[in-house]
Motif scaffolding. Sequence first.
Motif, mmCIF file in Angstrom:
data_model
loop_
_atom_site.group_PDB
_atom_site.id
_atom_site.type_symbol
_atom_site.label_atom_id
_atom_site.label_comp_id
_atom_site.label_asym_id
_atom_site.label_seq_id
_atom_site.Cartn_x
_atom_site.Cartn_y
_atom_site.Cartn_z
ATOM 1 N N LEU A 96 9.297 -2.988 8.740
ATOM 2 C CA LEU A 96 9.043 -2.025 8.058
ATOM 3 C C LEU A 96 7.752 -1.443 8.285
ATOM 4 N N ARG A 97 6.607 -2.046 8.830
ATOM 5 C CA ARG A 97 5.369 -1.605 9.430
ATOM 6 C C ARG A 97 5.756 -0.780 10.793
ATOM 7 N N LEU A 98 6.494 -1.175 11.465
ATOM 8 C CA LEU A 98 6.726 -0.456 12.699
ATOM 9 C C LEU A 98 7.401 0.863 12.684
ATOM 10 N N ARG A 99 7.936 1.211 11.611
ATOM 11 C CA ARG A 99 8.763 2.318 11.397
ATOM 12 C C ARG A 99 7.609 3.324 11.180
ATOM 13 N N GLU A 110 0.700 -1.090 -0.024
ATOM 14 C CA GLU A 110 0.069 0.102 -0.030
ATOM 15 C C GLU A 110 0.760 1.227 -0.002
ATOM 16 N N GLY A 111 0.376 2.465 -0.039
ATOM 17 C CA GLY A 111 1.119 3.532 -0.015
ATOM 18 C C GLY A 111 1.891 3.964 1.168
ATOM 19 N N GLY A 112 2.878 4.624 1.099
ATOM 20 C CA GLY A 112 4.049 4.868 1.999
ATOM 21 C C GLY A 112 5.008 3.736 2.119
ATOM 22 N N CYS A 113 5.250 2.833 1.051
ATOM 23 C CA CYS A 113 6.257 1.709 1.098
ATOM 24 C C CYS A 113 5.799 0.678 2.203
ATOM 25 N N ARG A 114 4.806 0.333 2.566
ATOM 26 C CA ARG A 114 4.294 -0.658 3.446
ATOM 27 C C ARG A 114 3.834 -1.914 2.758
ATOM 28 N N PRO A 115 4.308 -3.078 3.040
ATOM 29 C CA PRO A 115 3.970 -4.300 2.464
ATOM 30 C C PRO A 115 2.684 -4.758 3.184
ATOM 31 N N ARG A 174 2.931 3.646 -8.890
ATOM 32 C CA ARG A 174 3.629 2.281 -8.875
ATOM 33 C C ARG A 174 4.946 2.401 -8.471
ATOM 34 N N ASN A 175 5.537 3.852 -8.323
ATOM 35 C CA ASN A 175 6.908 3.786 -7.884
ATOM 36 C C ASN A 175 7.045 3.537 -6.241
ATOM 37 N N GLU A 176 5.828 3.640 -5.497
ATOM 38 C CA GLU A 176 5.905 3.545 -4.191
ATOM 39 C C GLU A 176 5.988 1.926 -3.911
ATOM 40 N N VAL A 177 5.533 1.080 -4.601
ATOM 41 C CA VAL A 177 5.528 -0.545 -4.342
ATOM 42 C C VAL A 177 7.004 -0.836 -4.731
ATOM 43 N N GLU A 178 7.564 -0.210 -5.761
ATOM 44 C CA GLU A 178 8.979 -0.499 -6.338
ATOM 45 C C GLU A 178 10.058 -0.074 -5.239
ATOM 46 N N ARG A 179 9.698 0.954 -4.491
ATOM 47 C CA ARG A 179 10.408 1.515 -3.443
ATOM 48 C C ARG A 179 10.356 0.419 -2.094
ATOM 49 N N THR A 180 9.139 -0.209 -1.957
ATOM 50 C CA THR A 180 9.031 -1.056 -0.969
ATOM 51 C C THR A 180 9.700 -2.176 -1.288
ATOM 52 N N ILE A 181 9.880 -2.696 -2.464
ATOM 53 C CA ILE A 181 10.763 -3.852 -2.742
ATOM 54 C C ILE A 181 12.237 -3.659 -2.608
ATOM 55 N N ASN A 182 12.589 -2.327 -2.928
ATOM 56 C CA ASN A 182 13.954 -2.082 -2.660
ATOM 57 C C ASN A 182 14.208 -2.001 -0.991
#
Length: 292
Positions: free
Chosen positions: A288-291, A150-155, A250-258
């Motif tokens: 990642l979610r705790l941050r 989802e948004g904010g680089c959160r898996p 979609r760049n947000e989920v790409e950054r999540t993967i990174n």
Amino acid sequence: MGRGDLTNAEWVRLEPHLPALGRRGGRWSDHHRVINGILFRVRTGIPWRDLPERFGSWKTVYERHRRWSADGTWDRILRAVRRRRPRRADRLEHGQCRLDVLPGPSARGRGPQEEATRPEKRTTPRHHRPDEGLGRSRGSLTCKIHLAGEGGCRPMAFLITPGQWGDAPQMIEVLERSRVPRPQGGHPRTRPDRVGGDKTYSSRRNRRYLRRRQIKHTIPKQKDQRANRKRRSSKGGRPTGFDSEIYKRRNEVERTINRLKNSRAIATRYDKRAYVFHGTLTVAAIHLRLRP
């Protein structure tokens, strides 16, 4: 506190969702120190036996991680910390779905070069087990991580499959695993307002599933699919809608993967069994979610 350990704020959010320390026949070691040891191994990718002494016995850390990976404790903790908070309630409206590949060498320790030089006499070697989640792809044994964020680089949810499996058939399974608990309780939310993906997921089956569940989607069609629709004239139906501005998110989920691949134990798979590797990926997602 070492680099990469849980901060005080992160520990306050995580502690209520951990199992009780007391148990029949003994008492667990302190969760805080053990989880910091697991995070250290996930971040660095070192062998379990080489964990620093400040985390206690390496076998205690490993067994805690393996056991919680097997009984679903890590998955339950991820669902708990994924609970929507009022100030982030708008993030779910732009939930992105992206299924990507995070390749790595075989869990048996053979590197990509050694795998590439081996003659490919069969698709699956004799010593390969189904519960390892490995498959031969591009000359080596690898696995795929299909991710929804989802948004904010959160898996939100992910799925591990052998390396030769396709991406589009896994989209529905990943979406079915995307469950967001509600702060007031009740049935978790399972239907995002919008799903985005690249051309890989532009299949008739996926679009039919999204329309049936009334989920808006931003998925561009492949070139051959557009040509086939035009060739059929009026029988091909109307062209699907596409919003280029929404697609840019979609760049947000790409950054999540990174961010997940910053953990060396995920960028290169060291776990032999698929359920243990799934637990390793879940630990990185929890962190990642705790941050904030």
